[in-house]
Design a protein around this motif. Structure first.
Motif, short mmCIF file in Angstrom:
data_model
loop_
_atom_site.label_atom_id
_atom_site.label_comp_id
_atom_site.label_asym_id
_atom_site.label_seq_id
_atom_site.Cartn_x
_atom_site.Cartn_y
_atom_site.Cartn_z
N GLY A 176 0.79 -1.22 0.00
CA GLY A 176 0.00 0.00 0.00
C GLY A 176 0.82 1.27 0.00
O GLY A 176 1.70 1.49 -0.85
N LEU A 177 0.56 2.13 0.99
CA LEU A 177 1.18 3.45 1.05
C LEU A 177 2.69 3.40 1.32
O LEU A 177 3.38 4.39 1.11
N PHE A 178 3.18 2.25 1.80
CA PHE A 178 4.62 2.14 2.01
C PHE A 178 5.37 2.21 0.68
O PHE A 178 6.56 2.53 0.64
N GLN A 179 4.67 1.91 -0.42
CA GLN A 179 5.26 2.09 -1.74
C GLN A 179 5.51 3.56 -2.03
O GLN A 179 6.51 3.93 -2.64
N ASP A 180 4.60 4.41 -1.59
CA ASP A 180 4.77 5.85 -1.78
C ASP A 180 5.92 6.38 -0.94
O ASP A 180 6.67 7.26 -1.38
N LEU A 181 6.07 5.82 0.25
CA LEU A 181 7.10 6.30 1.16
C LEU A 181 8.48 5.78 0.77
O LEU A 181 9.43 6.56 0.68
N GLY A 182 8.60 4.47 0.56
CA GLY A 182 9.92 3.90 0.28
C GLY A 182 9.90 2.82 -0.77
O GLY A 182 10.71 1.89 -0.74
N GLY A 183 8.97 2.92 -1.72
CA GLY A 183 8.84 1.90 -2.75
C GLY A 183 10.10 1.76 -3.60
O GLY A 183 10.81 2.73 -3.85
N GLY A 184 10.39 0.53 -4.02
CA GLY A 184 11.56 0.28 -4.85
C GLY A 184 12.80 -0.06 -4.04
O GLY A 184 13.84 -0.38 -4.61
N SER A 185 12.71 0.02 -2.71
CA SER A 185 13.87 -0.30 -1.88
C SER A 185 14.11 -1.80 -1.87
O SER A 185 13.29 -2.59 -2.36
N LEU A 186 15.21 -2.20 -1.28
CA LEU A 186 15.63 -3.60 -1.30
C LEU A 186 14.54 -4.55 -0.81
O LEU A 186 14.35 -5.63 -1.38
#
Length: 399
Positions: free
Chosen positions: A13-23
């Protein structure tokens, strides 16, 4: 066979907006690239050089708590979260992390606060019912404020990265390592670096803070364990200038104590969902494409097949001369994987154990804790596997 699965991003969900694409969230070539780059920041020599920084921050936070004289009903999770947040921030950005403020808050406080807000909205009834698209639409004032905060926070982090590029050799930290690698290979854009920081902050702060705070309960519940941890801390951590990665290895009982806390209360009670990409079999089990796969790590901790007297708290089980030499977990390594296992295991697990030894050791050296006589530890699976009722001990400063 990692190639058969990918992350179920719908639960992020919104964690993609915050740090999406991280390891943590990446798959395929993006994951391989991130893992290769960050492996160079988690090798022995690199971690060895950050031990003094961990010691400095932990000792300072303990000293500040003593000076505050606010030792009754302590929010112990918040105490350790501020500590682990500062350690993770300095590990990534270096000393400059402590020099920045956002809206009057330190970087650690701002990052923790934003993470809490994202979690509350991400798992709110409205978001669960209508999806993150409702939040992205920014119809509600609360959603507009949150999305604006996320954008502002990421922009502030980008400015820190850009500022650091002007002076790329500021000590032993992940950002300096990334700048060094940029000279010979393509690494990350500034936006990707910000995502990697946020992902590392979440993984490195939340889990270790939960482990350390839960450890205080077991230090109180089992006085003999507390005395053994405190004695090791007195022996190893009395002169912080002489402490190094090798001397920490002498804290054998403390390490066993931490592993037992992880066994009975690992914050990662379950892993992130994976989705099967194609039809396949696991032994004689048919798995269809699109099936959600997860491993209930917490379920294995109570199986007598792997652990003798599994409902009892016995740190000695993890010591070389422990009471259960024939326990099943010693023959089946996947029965105890607090940091996951295989290709996608926790890249920072060795750093996490060193950090936990220092935090719990210095805590036991400085404080004796007391919980209300009516407190009964009950665990629940929320975002983390955590105490149902917050841990709020009263502390007494050791002489």
């Amino acid at each position: 066979r990692a190639e058969l699965y990918e992350h179920d991003i719908s639960t992020v969900g919104l964690f993609q907006d915050l740090g999406g694409g991280s390891l943590q969230f990446a798959d395929g070539d993006q994951w391989k690239k991130s893992r290769k780059v960050f492996s160079q920041a988690f090798h022995y020599e690199f971690i060895k050089d950050v031990v003094p920084m961990i010691l400095e921050i932990t000792a300072k936070e303990c000293e500040n708590l003593i000076k505050s004289n606010s030792l009754k009903d302590v929010d112990i999770l918040n105490f350790f979260a501020n500590m682990t947040g500062e350690i993770t921030g300095r590990f990534f950005f270096g000393q400059s992390f402590s020099e920045h403020m956002i809206d009057g808050q330190s970087m650690t406080a701002a990052t923790l606060s934003l993470g809490d807000e994202v979690m509350l909205v991400n798992f709110s009834p409205l978001t669960i019912l209508f999806g993150v698209g409702l939040v992205h639409a920014e119809i509600l004032p609360s959603h507009r404020r949150l999305m604006r905060k996320i954008r502002n926070f990421r922009e502030h982090c980008r400015l820190i990265v850009q500022e650091a590029r002007k002076n790329p050799n500021r000590g032993n930290n992940v950002l300096s390592k990334l700048f060094e690698l940029e000279k010979t290979e393509k690494t990350f854009t500034d936006d990707e670096i910000v995502s990697e920081f946020i992902g590392m902050f979440g993984a490195g702060t939340d889990t270790n803070a939960h482990v350390a705070s839960l450890a205080t309960y077991y230090l109180w519940k089992y006085p003999e364990a507390y005395e053994k941890v405190r004695k090791e801390a007195e022996d190893v951590l009395s002169d912080l200038e002489k402490v190094n990665i090798d001397s920490l290895k002498r804290m054998e009982y403390t390490e066993a104590f931490i592993k037992e806390v992880l066994r009975v209360g690992n914050p990662a009670g379950i892993l992130m969902n994976r989705v099967a990409k194609e039809n396949h079999k696991i032994d004689d089990l048919n798995v269809k494409a699109g099936t959600l796969i997860n491993i209930p790590l917490g379920a294995m901790r109570l199986r007598e097949q792997y652990f003798s007297r599994p409902t009892e708290f016995i740190p000695e089980r993890f010591m070389s001369n422990g009471p259960f030499p024939n326990d099943g977990w010693k023959k089946e390594p996947f029965s105890f994987i607090p940091f996951s296992a295989g290709q996608r295991n926790c890249i920072g697990q060795h750093l996490a154990m060193i950090e936990a030894k220092i935090m719990i050791g210095l805590f036991a050296k400085n404080f004796t804790c007391e919980f209300p006589s009516t407190y009964e530890l009950k665990m629940t699976q929320a975002f983390d596997y955590e105490p149902l009722e917050p841990l709020r001990p009263s502390l007494k400063v050791n002489k």
